[in-house]
Motif scaffolding. Sequence first.
Motif, PDB file in Angstrom:
ATOM      1  N   ALA A   1      16.940  18.838  64.583  1.00 30.63           N
ATOM      2  CA  ALA A   1      16.308  17.516  64.659  1.00 30.63           C
ATOM      3  C   ALA A   1      17.214  16.523  65.374  1.00 30.63           C
ATOM      4  N   GLU A   2      18.537  16.629  65.094  1.00 25.50           N
ATOM      5  CA  GLU A   2      19.488  15.722  65.749  1.00 25.50           C
ATOM      6  C   GLU A   2      19.495  15.966  67.261  1.00 25.50           C
ATOM      7  N   ALA A   3      19.437  17.262  67.647  1.00 30.03           N
ATOM      8  CA  ALA A   3      19.475  17.596  69.068  1.00 30.03           C
ATOM      9  C   ALA A   3      18.190  17.142  69.767  1.00 30.03           C
TER      10      ALA A   3
ATOM     11  N   ALA B   1      22.244  18.310  49.061  1.00 31.75           N
ATOM     12  CA  ALA B   1      22.882  17.540  50.140  1.00 31.75           C
ATOM     13  C   ALA B   1      22.381  18.018  51.492  1.00 31.75           C
ATOM     14  N   ALA B   2      22.292  19.344  51.663  1.00 33.68           N
ATOM     15  CA  ALA B   2      21.831  19.886  52.947  1.00 33.68           C
ATOM     16  C   ALA B   2      20.380  19.504  53.201  1.00 33.68           C
ATOM     17  N   PHE B   3      19.519  19.596  52.150  1.00 33.55           N
ATOM     18  CA  PHE B   3      18.100  19.241  52.317  1.00 33.55           C
ATOM     19  C   PHE B   3      17.964  17.762  52.687  1.00 33.55           C
ATOM     20  N   LEU B   4      18.762  16.931  52.027  1.00 34.20           N
ATOM     21  CA  LEU B   4      18.707  15.487  52.336  1.00 34.20           C
ATOM     22  C   LEU B   4      19.123  15.225  53.773  1.00 34.20           C
ATOM     23  N   LYS B   5      20.143  15.957  54.203  1.00 36.63           N
ATOM     24  CA  LYS B   5      20.616  15.769  55.580  1.00 36.63           C
ATOM     25  C   LYS B   5      19.496  16.101  56.572  1.00 36.63           C
ATOM     26  N   ALA B   6      18.790  17.211  56.304  1.00 40.36           N
ATOM     27  CA  ALA B   6      17.689  17.604  57.193  1.00 40.36           C
ATOM     28  C   ALA B   6      16.622  16.517  57.231  1.00 40.36           C
ATOM     29  N   ILE B   7      16.247  16.001  56.046  1.00 41.65           N
ATOM     30  CA  ILE B   7      15.211  14.955  55.990  1.00 41.65           C
ATOM     31  C   ILE B   7      15.694  13.710  56.722  1.00 41.65           C
ATOM     32  N   GLY B   8      16.996  13.411  56.542  1.00 44.77           N
ATOM     33  CA  GLY B   8      17.559  12.223  57.202  1.00 44.77           C
ATOM     34  C   GLY B   8      17.432  12.291  58.712  1.00 44.77           C
ATOM     35  N   PHE B   9      17.540  13.494  59.284  1.00 42.92           N
ATOM     36  CA  PHE B   9      17.413  13.605  60.739  1.00 42.92           C
ATOM     37  C   PHE B   9      15.959  13.727  61.201  1.00 42.92           C
ATOM     38  N   ILE B  10      15.074  14.192  60.276  1.00 40.73           N
ATOM     39  CA  ILE B  10      13.672  14.367  60.686  1.00 40.73           C
ATOM     40  C   ILE B  10      12.905  13.040  60.620  1.00 40.73           C
ATOM     41  N   ILE B  11      13.218  12.207  59.618  1.00 36.15           N
ATOM     42  CA  ILE B  11      12.459  10.943  59.458  1.00 36.15           C
ATOM     43  C   ILE B  11      12.487  10.072  60.723  1.00 36.15           C
ATOM     44  N   PRO B  12      13.635   9.896  61.414  1.00 33.51           N
ATOM     45  CA  PRO B  12      13.620   9.028  62.605  1.00 33.51           C
ATOM     46  C   PRO B  12      12.699   9.545  63.721  1.00 33.51           C
ATOM     47  N   LEU B  13      12.283  10.824  63.654  1.00 26.99           N
ATOM     48  CA  LEU B  13      11.402  11.343  64.703  1.00 26.99           C
ATOM     49  C   LEU B  13       9.942  10.943  64.447  1.00 26.99           C
ATOM     50  N   MET B  14       9.656  10.470  63.234  1.00 27.66           N
ATOM     51  CA  MET B  14       8.258  10.237  62.847  1.00 27.66           C
ATOM     52  C   MET B  14       7.729   8.920  63.401  1.00 27.66           C
ATOM     53  N   GLU B  15       6.409   8.784  63.333  1.00 24.43           N
ATOM     54  CA  GLU B  15       5.786   7.497  63.660  1.00 24.43           C
ATOM     55  C   GLU B  15       6.034   6.546  62.497  1.00 24.43           C
ATOM     56  N   ALA B  16       5.893   5.231  62.803  1.00 21.07           N
ATOM     57  CA  ALA B  16       6.280   4.199  61.826  1.00 21.07           C
ATOM     58  C   ALA B  16       5.611   4.392  60.469  1.00 21.07           C
ATOM     59  N   LEU B  17       4.318   4.666  60.468  1.00 18.24           N
ATOM     60  CA  LEU B  17       3.570   4.744  59.216  1.00 18.24           C
ATOM     61  C   LEU B  17       4.095   5.881  58.334  1.00 18.24           C
ATOM     62  N   TYR B  18       4.257   7.058  58.944  1.00 16.38           N
ATOM     63  CA  TYR B  18       4.745   8.219  58.198  1.00 16.38           C
ATOM     64  C   TYR B  18       6.192   8.000  57.754  1.00 16.38           C
ATOM     65  N   ALA B  19       6.989   7.434  58.667  1.00 11.74           N
ATOM     66  CA  ALA B  19       8.411   7.215  58.344  1.00 11.74           C
ATOM     67  C   ALA B  19       8.536   6.351  57.100  1.00 11.74           C
ATOM     68  N   SER B  20       7.693   5.297  57.032  1.00 12.18           N
ATOM     69  CA  SER B  20       7.749   4.385  55.893  1.00 12.18           C
ATOM     70  C   SER B  20       7.403   5.137  54.609  1.00 12.18           C
ATOM     71  N   TYR B  21       6.348   5.953  54.663  1.00 15.82           N
ATOM     72  CA  TYR B  21       5.898   6.688  53.470  1.00 15.82           C
ATOM     73  C   TYR B  21       6.979   7.661  53.006  1.00 15.82           C
ATOM     74  N   TYR B  22       7.470   8.442  53.947  1.00 12.29           N
ATOM     75  CA  TYR B  22       8.465   9.468  53.580  1.00 12.29           C
ATOM     76  C   TYR B  22       9.771   8.839  53.102  1.00 12.29           C
ATOM     77  N   THR B  23      10.140   7.707  53.708  1.00 13.34           N
ATOM     78  CA  THR B  23      11.379   7.041  53.276  1.00 13.34           C
ATOM     79  C   THR B  23      11.264   6.632  51.813  1.00 13.34           C
TER      80      THR B  23
END
Length: 1255
Positions: free
Chosen positions: A663-665, A694-716
């Motif tokens: 996701a970071e790449a 910790a690893a799962f959180l890291k993955a979510i942390g990198f995936i959320i910025p790829l989302m559209e605003a509406l989804y990002a807000s919900y998932y955050t």
Amino acid sequence: MDSTDPEIAKTQEERKKMEQQLASLTSLTFDTDLYGASDKGSYHTSIPANEDEENPDAMENEAVRKISSITGHKSVLKDIPSADNDAADSGFRKPQRIIDREDDYRRRRLNQILSPDRNDPFTAGEKTPDPSVRTYADVMREEALKREKEETLRAISKKKKEEEEAAKAAPEKSQQQKRRNRWDQSQDEGGAKKVKTSDWDAPDTTPGRWDATPTPGRVIDATPGRRNRWDETPTPGRLVDSDATPGGVTPGATPGATAWDATPKLSGMATPTPKRQRSRWDETPATMGSATPLPGATPAAAYTPGVTPVGGIELATPTPGALQGSFTPEQYNLLRWERDIEERNRPLTDEELDAMFPQEGYKVLDPPASYVPIRTPARKLLATPTPLGTPLYQIPEENRGQQFDVPKEAPGGLPFMKPEDYQYFGALLNEENEEELSPDEQKERKIMKLLLKVKNGTPPQRKTALRQLTDKAREFGAGPLFNRILPLLMQPTLEDQERHLLVKVIDRVLYKLDELVRPYVHKILVVIEPLLIDEDYYARVEGREIISNLSKAAGLATMIAAMRPDIDNIDEYVRNTTARAFSVVASALGIPALLPFLKAVCQSKKSWQARHTGIKIVQQIAILIGCAVLPHLRSLVEIIEHGLNDENQKVRTITALSLAALAEAAAPYGIESFDSVLKPLWKGIRQHRGKVLAAFLKAIGFIIPLMEALYASYYTKEVMLILIREFQSPDEEMKKIVLKVVKQCVSTEGVEAEYIRNDILPEFFRNFWVRRMALDRRNYKQLVETTVEIANKVGVADIVGRIVEDLKDESEPYRRMVMETIEKVVTNLGSSDIDARLEELLIDGILYAFQEQTSDDANVMLNGFGAVVNSLGQRVKPYLPQICGTIKWRLNNKSAKVRQQAADLISRIAVVMKQCHEEQLMGHLGVVLYEYLGEEYPEVLGSILGALKSIVNVIGMTKMTPPIKDLLPRLTPILKNRHEKVQENCIDLVGRIADRGAEFVPAREWMRICFELLEMLKAHKKGIRRATVNTFGYIAKAIGPQDVLATLLNNLKVQERQNRVCTTVAIAIVAETCSPFTVLPALMNEYRVPELNVQNGVLKSLSFLFEYIGEMGKDYIYAVTPLLEDALMDRDLVHRQTAASAVKHMALGVAGLGCEDALVHLLNYVWPNIFETSPHVINAVMEAIEGMRVALGAAVVLNYCLQGLFHPARKVREVYWKIYNSLYIGAQDALVAAYPSLEDEQNNVYSRAELMMFI
């Protein structure tokens, strides 16, 4: 009692004095001030074992004495790196060995063994591989064997542990029961006793099938039969059939080695299996007979024909090298006696028997088929085990091919050999006649010579050796080359530079060998893979480069065959390096080629290690190639997604980390590829704890910025509940990840400020803004970044309001962290929403923090103070008197650091003081700083000059106090200071005065400064030289160019090139500021001096001059043409080069201004130089021709060019085509009109209708 004590002491004191006086009369006395008082207490009671131990405090005291001026915590002083004695003696640092800076994990590279050559199926084709060559199947079988052995041993140790626990529990039970006598024991207790002596307890009584090294040619039975006592005669590797291992007896085989014997293990592996008790006379010393060598194994030392672990000589097969350790005289005599007996008792040869017996009457009998003679000289040599390691005196003997303590002079101009090199290059010291050697031996010797030159030689030697190795690589062959190079790279004493050179050899050789390298791929990887995890960046790049070239040479199939067995290796180190190597292979050969293999590995059912490594490869690919994963993102995610639900915790962790890397790449694209993993990730963060979470959180942390605003807000909002819970986690690693994820979530579009303010901030500040976070550098950095990101959403006031009180905290690291955060927040967002109360708190806090700091190497406090004051602007006016009071008081501090910070602060806030109309205050500060120009510390003096410069800049020349006429003479001597910071600030200040206030200073003072400035042209720092050159221009403008020019022209006669170049630039700048006609006559007159340096200087000045004056050059081109004519015809190359560069600048400056006649004339002089071979000259000439193309048009140059395009000589044609190509690139369209019109011939039609251009 109390009253008598002092009396006794007094009496003793008097008695001592009397004894001393008597002693001085009867014995020799020395001056105690010269020789030191002879106090017994100060004597050494023991001699140190080595010189390093001597007086450990002396160095420390010396260091403390030298840096007593540095004010800082005493514990910090110990960390200051100091040059060791060797470095001081030799004048430079001793080269560092790689092993000295490696941690234990990286050091595991030395445990790897260079495996024997592998079979290359591509060259073999359909043929059955030779049994002596290891195939892929063999390697996989060995790996499976190792793995099974590891699991068995683990099961054994587990069972032992359980039984020990059971045994501990048993006595407790028996104590509770009444004690019974031995006859009362029941049957079941006897059974329990039997269990205790089960075969798990004594696994080593019989050699198990795991203890044997699988040797080609031996058939392994399922169960070893009972041994017969007649089997004691050692039979070297009982063969099933005579064809299995060609050559019969394997050299160096362990006597008595049947398939079931224990192989002496290497360090770090399972312990050797003890056999049944044998007589001490049967013993073969462990040091002498090592593992049966596998066929074709790489010699790890110069002579060893077996798989010798690199390192300890004790493990080697008996070789001349291994036996020549240092012996005691007793051992030596024993050896000599043994050899004598051996010689007398040796079996008689056929020739000797023929000589003794008559020819008739006797028949020669064949020995029985089962008989094998005892061939164990090693057993007889050292039957009584004696310590081999004592480095005592060794009695020399002639012609033993042995090295002595004094190194032999390397023959034939070879470089000096280090002691550790003898193991590899010792054979070169035996001066044998090369003609008598076999071709293979000659080749080997040649390779050794070249490698020694590369490793230890001088740069010219190294260059030629490298060239020879590269050119003759195919002639030498892959085997001999790699069998020499790779053991060298495994040398424990290798240094960085040596490794770099040997890796360079491999790189060059790879290109040449190409497909021949296939059998050695695994060997090369064993040596190169550790580079991928080296702490040195360049070593890592080098490793990637080699593996990339290797995969291109060997091809994907060979790379996979070589590395597949390592993917599920039992050693984590091997798996880690293999994963990194695979990522390099993927980037070299393309990800699609590797995808099917990766898919298979990641879904391996057999071992979790394979799945783990496969997923790690995907992570490493993402890290290595960055956004280039995008085209393959979906397939990579699909390959690893099942790992999130794997039964093994480690596999789940690495899967999440790999998703994070992908996701970071891919950011900010590719969210659709991650759709399939969102659900398991979300389920995972509710189920897991600790590292996996910790690893799962890291993955979510990198995936959320790829989302559209509406989804990002919900998932955050969903993930924030877990994050807030984890805020309290004590684990450092978890803290880092939580902070990172919070930062990523907060910065995503669609997350509202109100939500952050109410739900995140209270918990965030309560858990993270604590002193402990400031102590760990990485946590500190992450916390500051996250807080700044939150501030970008919620504004300055919320964040600064919460932490401003902490500026007065007693912990300095914590204050520094607060200051850095405030600085970044205020710089990003300004201070408009800081209210009056917060402003007061802020100024009060930063003043306190600034005054209380003890050490601030990163200038955090200074930058913070400057940022806040500059941001507040005019709102700082009420606080300025207080701030200036603090500064003045600190300028008078006894600590140099404090004075420096105070001066630096003035330069930060001078602009704001001007905005607040505090000229009077600044004038006062100017006077204070002027008084401190006598400062002895150069760092502080540099800061004071910087502060003066900032005041002069904002206050102007007229209002400056002290007046400029007093200030400048005070600066002239400071120009002599050689410290870079002082020079730079001083020259800037002088330049500013010369630019704006030259009239306040008499011309004589300026001339004096001119002479000082010439010295500054020697400065190392480019900024200083540039400022100096500009200052010459200002001074010339102020006092006229004549005097300055005379000084500069005189400077052209010096020897130093840097000085001359800077002078020529200064002359050009003077010409630009004072018009060229003031300079050119004197400059051209100087060309008449018959001295190369001066003439070149003049030409270089002309070059810079025409570069600077541009279009003004049209008035001077005719004046300088004769001079350039002469220069372009000069015999000296540099003349022609510099003149051509001047012509280029001239042509570019006067393009289109009607000077074509002069330019064509000069082009006629430039053109004959096109055949020059010197790269600098040819560059200058080509650039001059390019300049002519711009000024004269492409057609003119094409006409010059056409005459040589089809010349019969290739060298002539090449040059002309090079010019034509650059013409074509520069003016393709302009050439159309100039092409010659060719008449149509019978077969060829050259004319083209215009319509053809459109079609």
